[in-house]
Design an enzyme around this catalytic site. Sequence first.
Site, mmCIF file in Angstrom:
data_model
loop_
_atom_site.group_PDB
_atom_site.id
_atom_site.type_symbol
_atom_site.label_atom_id
_atom_site.label_comp_id
_atom_site.label_asym_id
_atom_site.label_seq_id
_atom_site.Cartn_x
_atom_site.Cartn_y
_atom_site.Cartn_z
ATOM 1 N N GLU A 353 1.978 13.907 -7.169
ATOM 2 C CA GLU A 353 3.216 13.926 -5.971
ATOM 3 C C GLU A 353 3.890 11.919 -6.543
ATOM 4 O O GLU A 353 5.332 12.380 -6.152
ATOM 5 C CB GLU A 353 2.413 12.985 -4.614
ATOM 6 C CG GLU A 353 3.066 12.698 -3.930
ATOM 7 C CD GLU A 353 2.311 13.014 -2.221
ATOM 8 O OE1 GLU A 353 2.013 13.661 -1.769
ATOM 9 O OE2 GLU A 353 2.292 11.535 -2.113
ATOM 10 N N HIS A 384 -19.189 26.366 -16.911
ATOM 11 C CA HIS A 384 -19.351 27.523 -16.740
ATOM 12 C C HIS A 384 -18.343 28.371 -15.442
ATOM 13 O O HIS A 384 -18.612 29.558 -14.624
ATOM 14 C CB HIS A 384 -20.893 28.310 -16.332
ATOM 15 C CG HIS A 384 -21.690 26.975 -16.481
ATOM 16 N ND1 HIS A 384 -22.745 27.817 -17.376
ATOM 17 C CD2 HIS A 384 -23.023 25.900 -17.181
ATOM 18 C CE1 HIS A 384 -23.605 27.536 -18.086
ATOM 19 N NE2 HIS A 384 -23.687 26.191 -18.082
ATOM 20 N N LYS A 512 8.074 20.121 5.877
ATOM 21 C CA LYS A 512 7.272 19.309 7.255
ATOM 22 C C LYS A 512 9.258 19.045 8.247
ATOM 23 O O LYS A 512 9.056 19.357 9.199
ATOM 24 C CB LYS A 512 7.623 17.358 7.012
ATOM 25 C CG LYS A 512 6.376 17.018 6.456
ATOM 26 C CD LYS A 512 6.379 15.757 6.636
ATOM 27 C CE LYS A 512 5.334 14.996 5.011
ATOM 28 N NZ LYS A 512 5.008 13.919 5.629
#
Length: 553
Positions: A353, A384, A512
Amino acid sequence: MALLTESSAWKSLQSHYASLADVHMRDLFAHDPLRFSRFSLQFEDFLLDFSKNRVTGETLRLLRALARERDVPGWIQRMFNGEKINHTENRAVLHVALRHQDDRPLPNATEDIMPGVRDMLRKMRQCSEAIRSRRWLGHQGQAITDIVNIGVGGSDLGPLMATRALRPYAAQDLRVHFVSNVDARHIMGTLENLNPNTTLFIIVSKSFTTHDTLLNAQTARRWFLKRVDSEQALQRHFLAVTSNNDAATDFGVAVENIFSMWDWVGGRYSMWSAVGLSIAIAIGMEGFEQMLAGAYALDEHFRSAPLEMNLPVTLALLGIWYNNFFDAQSYAVLPYVQELEYLPEYLRQMDMESNGKRIDRDGQVVDYTTGPIVFGQLGITGQHAFYQLLHQGTKLIPADFIAPLSSSNEIKAHHQALMANVFAQTEALMKGKTEAEARLELHNQGWRGESLEMLLPHKVFPGNKPTNTLLFNQLDPRSLGILIALYEHKVFVQGLIWGINSFDQWGVELGKQLVKYILAEIGGDSTVVSHDASTNGLINYYRETRAAREAKK
């Protein structure tokens, strides 16, 4: 300021890269028996070993020259001096003030902001101590047993990461929950086993208008009132951290239960403020202040240490080296301590960000890569999962290994196995395995002829994969504060080198804005035609399918 890629330091690094690109770290270690001591730094009980990097003393000298050419020391002082270095929002950047410890004033334009910071810390202490001591009672006179933090982004992830990291220091009879997703299963799944009479909600939103947060908060409010049926009772069960007091009081939060936020603190840096109230409730204000003290100690190191000894600067410059000269587009954060399970996610937000930008401070599109893709996982789990790609994949992915030298609930055999994995993985990534070594190993295992030749290339590891190893005594509030501040400042320095503003996030805003329009369309009656064909088709398909399903009920 000259364009970055045209600067003399940048061009020197390009020439140096050409001479070093094919050098293997095996040879660097073979030629320098003191490499570990020469390429490691210490701060308090933290050891940063960066010897397993594809660098020489000359590399570091040139990288530091680049930092000076980009005026990194000057920008550091500008931040601490309260200058408005977040120029697109005309704001200072003073999360460092939230953990400031001495009497030196930290200015924000024309005012000393420290009295306000200290007042808010006192208010956090009063609130957290009242809850932890059972003096804060719900509307029916019962003590609080559950805290629900409702936020998103920095208002959620920082407190979530820290409370999970510091679980061994937390009150065991207080449960802290975090809700951020607007998927109803997050809020309802959290609430389904809670008692409204013993639950306290903390709504964290600077504007108190953030849609995702307010949607969850309204759902929590309805859930509470359905069971309690008293709006007056809201004042004993809802707190707010916001700069919009009027909206919070309209919601039902008592004025005395509102904690302030400041515009000079970005969301991803805000857990040091009242946004960290859930942390203070979980571990106590003393623990929270120890976390602040650790961050402050690292701030002072960052502010005053020369570039050659500066841990955040060193990490930042190594990242620049790989991102911009080796074309490494990602890096991995690999904590080897269970409590740091959310650290990679937290650092991913902080880094991506902050430095996920393509426009420099002058408003020009950059001609070089900026913020990397950050990912990671608990080390043993990751071994793994994706370490295969680190070891034998086609991409160069630098990695930070983070591990404590001891554990709060240590079982010696477990901890020795944990640390053995740290040291083995960094050595394997550095050394790899040559064809000759793989051939001998297979031969000793009984392989011969065509079978050996068939398997041989699959057993070769190129190595020369860079890692940093960060060791510290034990994960506690102070060491967590140091660790987070270390990465905050690393990200800041990289933004300075790239000439971008690390403290705005305009890219977050576009989604937004569109949400508001699409929400209205989803709830409307008309066929949607205002978007591109794909978006129109998806919205209409959603509405038609939902309508058909509901008609069958």
